[in-house]
Design an enzyme around this catalytic site. Structure first.
Site, mmCIF file in Angstrom:
data_model
loop_
_atom_site.group_PDB
_atom_site.id
_atom_site.type_symbol
_atom_site.label_atom_id
_atom_site.label_comp_id
_atom_site.label_asym_id
_atom_site.label_seq_id
_atom_site.Cartn_x
_atom_site.Cartn_y
_atom_site.Cartn_z
ATOM 1 C CG HIS A 60 -0.875 1.628 -3.900
ATOM 2 N ND1 HIS A 60 -1.792 2.060 -5.644
ATOM 3 C CD2 HIS A 60 -1.916 0.340 -3.936
ATOM 4 C CE1 HIS A 60 -1.885 0.714 -5.785
ATOM 5 N NE2 HIS A 60 -2.158 -0.267 -4.880
ATOM 6 C CD GLU A 75 -2.697 -0.861 0.082
ATOM 7 O OE1 GLU A 75 -3.037 -0.402 -0.580
ATOM 8 O OE2 GLU A 75 -3.336 -2.671 -0.915
#
Length: 697
Positions: A480, A477
């Site tokens: 991202h 994550e």
């Protein structure tokens, strides 16, 4: 002061703009650093008026563009469209953040109720031929200039640079793809379909989340407790509970999903596409459904063969287990338990061994952040004063500075803010994700504010110890997050992660590799009580696992991907109408592709497939494996001396990191991602590294 648009004229016959009282908590931009939302200041009753006023305001802004008598230019067409909707964006950011992460039935109901109106709102723009014609005129101007070998210049004398030219071209394609050419009954039907699909997606998402919490299982099929549950029959019952979600009762999603599939198929036909998957592929890096099918076809058979090979090993292990009763045979419910036993025997590691060395704060600050510092020079400085404005007291906020060491980084330029929402809670959607709370844009003078949401179980007391899967998720994550933090574009619609679905997972999957890098692992993997580093032999065993377990992991992923593709390649008349047919369709689709779903159930079954039916990945769940082709290829580039690596450092250096940042991460969709990848590595990605990584070569 009230937030009131300048004009009462609105596109598509919308009502006149509503005045938003100054007392509304969403009426003005947030005063916190970089526009970080002040969730503690928001009153739930303020959200709907802000959304409705925001829609009216944006419609008025669009109408001003549509009715302009001037020839279209960057200044009178592109800029106002890109600036439009600030109030609506602010209100929806708060609404969607709260409905996805907290237990707020009133806002869940509001989101569902607003869905059709929001769909109609966005249709008023993307189906407006007046705005389309202005973009098309600019696009034709750019094409003519290129054909003539000159720089494109608009009516104001402004040069249309490559970033703006790409925005214009993509906008024209999107107008045409969304149905701007439709008129009369067809256009009316398209609007009806879009509105209904918005409602259905919201309903399905809510039911999936509610069923997950009620069943007390993970959001995917193989719930972690299967690895530690001893009686075979108890494992079977647990898997059945996980697989049976959303098949009956108040959380049943089958009828809603069938309606979604039918409407998507009808919409694709209206828009001139063979099926919904073809429509989705047309705006992706893959471009066509056959390209997706060809790639998946290279993977499915060898993945299933590997899974069957592993199953024979685990079946023998189960047969020798004293806990196995006569007549009990190895099946899908037993996979996690015996795979973990095999892993521990062969490599000496499992979650119980690793957990004391994987404390949450150390993983984040000494692992995730440390890798970002070594690669990109980022430093992170916690801001508890900002964290107290978030929607949960366990959330954390860091300012991210660009350059310098951990000692001197506080004086480096401010790049953005990073918010960590790591713990599971009632009402929070399953899985993990990244969102932009503020999009970067030079036009708007904005720097990025990025949030990562995970679902780690918070202990009643003591430190938060992670599984290895949690660690990989945190690195994933944050990949991202880096894509969002490094955004460096003029136009907000091209910023950061605003790239095709089958490209957006590349930076996140690529970032996972640093979790096992020797220097990074040594930095964060320290015993929670003693501070002793993870023993060298365990670290080496962890790294030596290679493709172990990939037979199951790849097959369960492909199973979900193929279900997604099969549903979304149906013609409208071929979509089942009876909810009882859903399971049979799913089973038949997997059997046709050569996957034994009794042995390897799909990662998500149709009924709780959030990505496909409530999460924006319909006909695009293949994106993870498409992106992994780039990820595996880029990983080899980083690890190769003479390319990314220096003196055997496996690419953990500023030169390699800065090149990746400059040529890919910062570009967003301001340049074709394929061109950005070539600028980064000097070549197109090849599938060979992926096949080797997953043991499929």
């Amino acid at each position: 002061m009230s937030v009131t648009p300048d004009t009462s004229a609105t596109a598509g016959g919308a009502p006149a703009p509503e005045s938003l009282p100054d007392s509304n908590s969403l009426a003005r931009p947030w005063s916190l650093d970089l526009g970080l939302p002040d969730f503690t200041a928001v009153r739930h009753e303020d959200i709907e008026p802000a959304v409705r006023a925001g829609m009216a305001e944006q419609r008025a802004q669009w109408e001003a563009v549509a009715t302009s008598a001037e020839r279209p230019t960057i200044a009178n067409t592109i800029e106002p469209v890109q600036r439009a909707g600030e109030l609506l964006e602010r209100a929806l950011t708060v609404l969607y953040s709260l409905t996805s992460t907290t237990d707020c039935p009133d806002l869940d109901e509001l989101e569902e109720r607003l869905g059709p109106d929001l769909s109609a709102h966005y249709d008023a723009y993307r189906l407006d031929p007046r705005v389309y014609r202005r973009f098309k005129e600019l696009d034709d101007l750019v094409s003519a200039a290129r054909d003539a070998g000159t720089d494109p210049v608009d009516a104001d004398g402004a040069v249309v640079d490559s970033e703006t030219a790409r925005l214009i071209r993509l906008a024209v394609e999107d107008f045409e793809r969304q149905g701007v050419a439709l008129t009369g009954a067809d256009a009316d039907r398209l609007r009806e379909i879009n509105a209904r699909l918005t409602t259905l997606s919201t309903k399905v998402g809510t039911r999936i989340a509610d069923a997950m919490h009620e069943a007390d299982v993970a959001n995917f099929t193989q719930t972690p407790d299967l690895a530690t549950t001893v009686p075979h029959e108890a494992r079977v019952a647990l898997l059945d509970r996980a697989k049976g979600r959303n098949l009956s009762g108040e959380h049943d999603t089958r009828a809603l999903i069938l309606e979604e599939v039918a409407l998507r198929a009808e919409r694709a036909r209206l828009l001139g596409y063979e099926h919904h998957a073809a429509l989705v592929a047309s705006e992706s890096a893959a471009r066509t459904t056959p390209a997706v099918t060809a790639m998946l076809g290279q993977l499915t058979a060898p993945a299933m063969a590997n899974a069957r090979r592993d199953a024979r090993v685990y079946a023998a292990r189960m047969a020798a287990d004293p806990a196995t009763l006569p007549g009990e045979e190895f099946g899908a419910a037993d996979w996690s338990r015996y795979e973990e036993a095999e892993r521990k025997e062969r490599f000496g590691v499992d979650d119980a061994v690793l957990a004391p060395y994987l404390e949450l704060s150390r993983v984040v600050e000494d692992g995730v952040f440390m890798a970002a510092n070594r690669l990109y020079g980022l430093t992170f400085h916690e801001r508890p004063d900002l964290a107290k404005h978030m929607y949960d007291p366990d959330m954390r906020v860091w300012e991210v500075r660009d350059g310098g060491s951990e000692e001197t980084g506080a004086d480096a330029p401010l790049l953005g803010l990073f918010v960590g929402d790591y713990y599971a809670r009632k009402g929070k959607e399953g899985g993990a994700w990244m969102n932009n709370l503020v999009d970067q844009s030079h036009l708007l003078g904005r720097r990025p504010v990025i949030i990562n949401c995970l679902n780690i179980i918070k202990p009643e007391s003591g430190p938060t110890l992670l599984t290895w899967d949690n660690v990989i998720t945190a690195f994933h994550e944050f990949g991202h997050a880096l894509h969002g933090l490094f955004a460096d574009t003029r136009w907000p619609s091209e910023s950061g992660t605003s790239v095709p679905r089958d490209v957006v997972e590349f930076p996140s999957q690529f970032n996972e590799q640093w979790a096992l890098h020797p220097e990074v692992l040594a930095s964060y993997a320290k015993h929670v009580d003693t501070g002793e580093p993870l023993p060298a032999e365990i670290a080496e065993q962890l790294r030596s696992q290679g493709a172990f377990g990939q037979g199951y992991a790849t097959t369960e992923y492909l199973g979900a991907t193929l279900i997604d593709q099969h549903w979304h390649t149906l013609a409208p008349e071929d979509v089942p109408t009876d909810p009882e047919q859903v399971e049979a369709f799913e089973h038949a689709a997997l059997a046709e592709e050569g996957i034994d779903d009794a042995l390897v159930p799909p990662r998500y079954r149709t009924t709780y497939f959030q990505h496909a039916f409530a999460g924006g990945y319909s006909a695009a769940y293949y994106a993870y494996i498409w992106s992994e082709v780039m990820d595996a290829d880029a990983t080899e580039w980083f690890r190769t001396d003479g390319e990314g690596a220096k003196d055997g450092d496996l690419g953990l250096n500023r030169e390699a990191g800065e090149r990746f940042r400059r040529e890919f991460l910062s570009r967003g969709d301001s340049r074709d991602p394929a061109e950005s990848y070539r600028a980064f590595t000097g070549r197109d990605p090849e599938i060979g590294p992926l096949l080797r990584r997953r043991g499929l070569a």
